[in-house]
Scaffold this motif. Sequence first.
Motif, PDB file in Angstrom:
ATOM      1  N   VAL A 448      28.051  43.559  45.253  1.00  0.00           N
ATOM      2  CA  VAL A 448      27.737  43.353  43.840  1.00  0.00           C
ATOM      3  C   VAL A 448      28.823  44.038  43.027  1.00  0.00           C
ATOM      4  O   VAL A 448      29.300  45.112  43.396  1.00  0.00           O
ATOM      5  CB  VAL A 448      26.328  43.897  43.481  1.00  0.00           C
ATOM      6  N   LYS A 449      29.234  43.416  41.942  1.00  0.00           N
ATOM      7  CA  LYS A 449      30.209  44.015  41.040  1.00  0.00           C
ATOM      8  C   LYS A 449      29.825  43.669  39.611  1.00  0.00           C
ATOM      9  O   LYS A 449      29.587  42.504  39.291  1.00  0.00           O
ATOM     10  CB  LYS A 449      31.633  43.533  41.326  1.00  0.00           C
ATOM     11  N   VAL A 450      29.751  44.691  38.762  1.00  0.00           N
ATOM     12  CA  VAL A 450      29.486  44.490  37.342  1.00  0.00           C
ATOM     13  C   VAL A 450      30.706  44.970  36.566  1.00  0.00           C
ATOM     14  O   VAL A 450      31.347  45.959  36.938  1.00  0.00           O
ATOM     15  CB  VAL A 450      28.221  45.245  36.878  1.00  0.00           C
ATOM     16  N   ARG A 451      31.020  44.278  35.490  1.00  0.00           N
ATOM     17  CA  ARG A 451      32.181  44.631  34.673  1.00  0.00           C
ATOM     18  C   ARG A 451      31.870  44.330  33.212  1.00  0.00           C
ATOM     19  O   ARG A 451      31.358  43.243  32.886  1.00  0.00           O
ATOM     20  CB  ARG A 451      33.420  43.854  35.110  1.00  0.00           C
ATOM     21  N   TYR A 452      32.168  45.293  32.364  1.00  0.00           N
ATOM     22  CA  TYR A 452      32.043  45.110  30.925  1.00  0.00           C
ATOM     23  C   TYR A 452      33.394  45.396  30.285  1.00  0.00           C
ATOM     24  O   TYR A 452      34.076  46.362  30.645  1.00  0.00           O
ATOM     25  CB  TYR A 452      30.982  46.040  30.329  1.00  0.00           C
ATOM     26  N   SER A 453      33.772  44.549  29.321  1.00  0.00           N
ATOM     27  CA  SER A 453      35.022  44.777  28.593  1.00  0.00           C
ATOM     28  C   SER A 453      34.770  44.613  27.100  1.00  0.00           C
ATOM     29  O   SER A 453      34.006  43.743  26.673  1.00  0.00           O
ATOM     30  CB  SER A 453      36.116  43.822  29.061  1.00  0.00           C
ATOM     31  N   TYR A 454      35.424  45.484  26.344  1.00  0.00           N
ATOM     32  CA  TYR A 454      35.365  45.437  24.890  1.00  0.00           C
ATOM     33  C   TYR A 454      36.776  45.184  24.376  1.00  0.00           C
ATOM     34  O   TYR A 454      37.735  45.840  24.782  1.00  0.00           O
ATOM     35  CB  TYR A 454      34.835  46.750  24.323  1.00  0.00           C
ATOM     36  N   THR A 455      36.909  44.205  23.474  1.00  0.00           N
ATOM     37  CA  THR A 455      38.214  43.828  22.947  1.00  0.00           C
ATOM     38  C   THR A 455      38.148  43.754  21.435  1.00  0.00           C
ATOM     39  O   THR A 455      37.327  43.013  20.877  1.00  0.00           O
ATOM     40  CB  THR A 455      38.665  42.458  23.493  1.00  0.00           C
ATOM     41  N   ASP A 456      39.005  44.505  20.778  1.00  0.00           N
ATOM     42  CA  ASP A 456      39.123  44.465  19.320  1.00  0.00           C
ATOM     43  C   ASP A 456      40.524  43.963  19.006  1.00  0.00           C
ATOM     44  O   ASP A 456      41.497  44.707  19.097  1.00  0.00           O
ATOM     45  CB  ASP A 456      38.898  45.851  18.726  1.00  0.00           C
ATOM     46  N   ALA A 457      40.631  42.690  18.657  1.00  0.00           N
ATOM     47  CA  ALA A 457      41.913  42.071  18.309  1.00  0.00           C
ATOM     48  C   ALA A 457      41.858  41.676  16.844  1.00  0.00           C
ATOM     49  O   ALA A 457      41.061  40.813  16.453  1.00  0.00           O
ATOM     50  CB  ALA A 457      42.175  40.848  19.181  1.00  0.00           C
ATOM     51  N   HIS A 476      32.442  41.123  26.621  1.00  0.00           N
ATOM     52  CA  HIS A 476      32.338  40.320  27.837  1.00  0.00           C
ATOM     53  C   HIS A 476      31.561  41.120  28.878  1.00  0.00           C
ATOM     54  O   HIS A 476      31.797  42.323  29.054  1.00  0.00           O
ATOM     55  CB  HIS A 476      33.733  40.014  28.417  1.00  0.00           C
ATOM     56  N   PHE A 477      30.670  40.430  29.583  1.00  0.00           N
ATOM     57  CA  PHE A 477      29.954  41.080  30.684  1.00  0.00           C
ATOM     58  C   PHE A 477      29.889  40.104  31.847  1.00  0.00           C
ATOM     59  O   PHE A 477      29.593  38.914  31.663  1.00  0.00           O
ATOM     60  CB  PHE A 477      28.536  41.479  30.265  1.00  0.00           C
ATOM     61  N   ASN A 478      30.207  40.605  33.037  1.00  0.00           N
ATOM     62  CA  ASN A 478      30.140  39.783  34.240  1.00  0.00           C
ATOM     63  C   ASN A 478      29.404  40.531  35.337  1.00  0.00           C
ATOM     64  O   ASN A 478      29.564  41.741  35.499  1.00  0.00           O
ATOM     65  CB  ASN A 478      31.543  39.434  34.753  1.00  0.00           C
ATOM     66  N   LEU A 479      28.605  39.794  36.087  1.00  0.00           N
ATOM     67  CA  LEU A 479      27.973  40.303  37.292  1.00  0.00           C
ATOM     68  C   LEU A 479      28.157  39.269  38.383  1.00  0.00           C
ATOM     69  O   LEU A 479      27.811  38.094  38.193  1.00  0.00           O
ATOM     70  CB  LEU A 479      26.490  40.592  37.066  1.00  0.00           C
ATOM     71  N   ALA A 480      28.716  39.691  39.513  1.00  0.00           N
ATOM     72  CA  ALA A 480      28.883  38.802  40.662  1.00  0.00           C
ATOM     73  C   ALA A 480      28.260  39.471  41.879  1.00  0.00           C
ATOM     74  O   ALA A 480      28.554  40.641  42.169  1.00  0.00           O
ATOM     75  CB  ALA A 480      30.355  38.513  40.912  1.00  0.00           C
ATOM     76  N   ALA A 481      27.387  38.765  42.582  1.00  0.00           N
ATOM     77  CA  ALA A 481      26.657  39.375  43.698  1.00  0.00           C
ATOM     78  C   ALA A 481      26.510  38.400  44.860  1.00  0.00           C
ATOM     79  O   ALA A 481      26.443  37.179  44.666  1.00  0.00           O
ATOM     80  CB  ALA A 481      25.271  39.834  43.234  1.00  0.00           C
ATOM     81  N   GLN A 482      26.494  38.970  46.068  1.00  0.00           N
ATOM     82  CA  GLN A 482      26.169  38.232  47.283  1.00  0.00           C
ATOM     83  C   GLN A 482      25.155  39.053  48.064  1.00  0.00           C
ATOM     84  O   GLN A 482      25.315  40.270  48.195  1.00  0.00           O
ATOM     85  CB  GLN A 482      27.405  37.999  48.152  1.00  0.00           C
ATOM     86  N   ALA A 483      24.128  38.395  48.575  1.00  0.00           N
ATOM     87  CA  ALA A 483      23.091  39.086  49.340  1.00  0.00           C
ATOM     88  C   ALA A 483      22.863  38.351  50.655  1.00  0.00           C
ATOM     89  O   ALA A 483      22.562  37.145  50.652  1.00  0.00           O
ATOM     90  CB  ALA A 483      21.790  39.164  48.549  1.00  0.00           C
ATOM     91  N   ARG A 484      23.018  39.077  51.767  1.00  0.00           N
ATOM     92  CA  ARG A 484      22.781  38.477  53.068  1.00  0.00           C
ATOM     93  C   ARG A 484      21.276  38.364  53.301  1.00  0.00           C
ATOM     94  O   ARG A 484      20.523  39.339  53.149  1.00  0.00           O
ATOM     95  CB  ARG A 484      23.409  39.335  54.161  1.00  0.00           C
ATOM     96  N   LEU A 485      20.826  37.177  53.677  1.00  0.00           N
ATOM     97  CA  LEU A 485      19.407  36.894  53.910  1.00  0.00           C
ATOM     98  C   LEU A 485      19.183  36.550  55.375  1.00  0.00           C
ATOM     99  O   LEU A 485      20.142  36.299  56.132  1.00  0.00           O
ATOM    100  CB  LEU A 485      18.960  35.731  53.018  1.00  0.00           C
ATOM    101  N   PRO A 486      17.912  36.519  55.804  1.00  0.00           N
ATOM    102  CA  PRO A 486      17.636  36.052  57.171  1.00  0.00           C
ATOM    103  C   PRO A 486      18.071  34.599  57.365  1.00  0.00           C
ATOM    104  O   PRO A 486      18.395  33.888  56.418  1.00  0.00           O
ATOM    105  CB  PRO A 486      16.113  36.207  57.282  1.00  0.00           C
TER     106      PRO A 486
END
Length: 577
Positions: A448-457, A476-486
């Motif tokens: 699992v990886k979560v990432r938040y970014s703030y940009t003031d342009a 911006h907010f992203n969450l990417a996850a993989q879970a091994r199941l039976p």
Amino acid sequence: AEIALRGFGENAHGRTLVLRDGQRLNTPDMAGINWLQIPVSAVSRLEVVEGPQSVLYGDHALGGVVNIVTHDASRPARTEAGAAAGSHGTFGASLATRRPDGRLSYSAGADWQTSDGFRRNGDYESVNLRAGVDAAATETLRLALFGTYDRLENGLPGALTREQMDDDPRQTTNPNDEATTESGNASLALQWEVAADQRLMADLIVNRREAESDFVSWFSFPRTTLDSLTLTLRHQIESSLLARPTRLLGGVDVYLDRLDADRFTDPARTLRLLDAVVDKSSYGAYLNHETDLAERLTLSLGGRLEQARYAAEVGDAAGATVVDDSETHTVSALAASLLYHPVDEVKLYASLSTLYRLPFLDEQVSYYGFGTDTFYEALDPETGASGEVGGAWRPAPGWLAEASLYRLDMEDEIAYNPVTGDNDNLDKTRHQGGSAALGWQRANRGSVKVRYSYTDAAFRGGANDGCQVPLVPRHHFNLAAQARLPLDLTLLATLHVSGSQPVGGDNGNRLDTLASYATLDLGLRYQPARLPDLSLLVGVDNVFDEAYANVAYAGFSGTGYYPAPGRTWKSALAYAF
């Protein structure tokens, strides 16, 4: 589709350098990258460097660099066949093989994709062919030859008003607009181990792109040919300075481009509106020096100087010359950085750099045949300065935390002015922000990886002082996850959240903004332990059928929106042997 880094909105694809196996995919004109020329099945890994990299890479590398590695001799021998299907009449097939060897290795692949598209007249068909060979001529000399061919036919559904998008986002305002593009690429790479501490690398690359577009809605039928020749030389030396290890990298880059454009007023292309030839020749040299000041402290210093000449000849339907001009730009960049590893689990860095971007061919020259064609002699390259601090920490096995802060001050950003119809240098802008990410990975359980970014342009001068740069969301907010199941199953999930943003061309922030949106993608992959070379994926993108647009531009007749796809099903089957 385009990659946007470091708070660049309109034409962000010109400010992020994209490489395939070290070769740039950015074109000298404003055409975007055809991502279908890089089949997912061919990708070995992705390398992403955020922040300006003008010293090492030159043009386009303002926001960062993305290198897509496909030709990797270290990967084991493998042949893979695949098929895919999805919503909106989407189908695909692929076949690829690679045979690495110590002395001689080769790879080849073919991919085909077709779709009716989410929107009407959003259909496409893509063909990609590629082949390469890598050979050791001697113990110290290695040669690699690689070639690709791509063909893309696609509809051009056009923009919608807000009312049209809300009523039916799948409709089109341009049912007969379409385009066909063919591209070919051949490259020869040489790597010579001159000595135990010296390496010489050279690349010779030839590209051709032929495109025809039928803009029936504009009574314009252009045909363009873009020829490009690239020569790069790099010399690496490992030595010592004052008894400290040093690494020196020097290089020379040569880019020669010619765009031949013809515009017609009829589909048969018998009534010529104009013909144009635009040349760009650029020559750059750079030097980067790394020194280990201490066992865990590295200093890097570098600089680049580049000169680019533009020349254009444009003739009208009567054969009269309407543009015959040239311009030469000289640009430079400097960079300094410190990398510190106080302990093995922690990395800290700080960097300062200057940067630049040269104009696209069709930013420097207008060749559209509507009586406004000109050579923008007063147009300057984009320049800026950037500072960044950041670091990474591995608090425990499988865990990684990252954070960074940056400020990037730009001068002379180039944008189209919808009021005057010209390409202008904008007032000064400041791009600043930060990001934080936390990731966890364990082989038998998932990741699992979560990432938040703030940009003031924002603009920092002129009539739009304090206004937000268009097409740059603050959050911006992203969450990417993989879970091994039976039962040999793996659950895949991606959540993406984007904040609101001004529409393109709205430098004064006077129009309605693009609304914030959130999308969730889910997938289920089956890879049986008894047959690990078989993989089956089923999934759905935009699970909750979020109605949104992530791109819109202000125009004479109002704001034009480009709706993103709604809920989309997909499936893929692959088998390797």
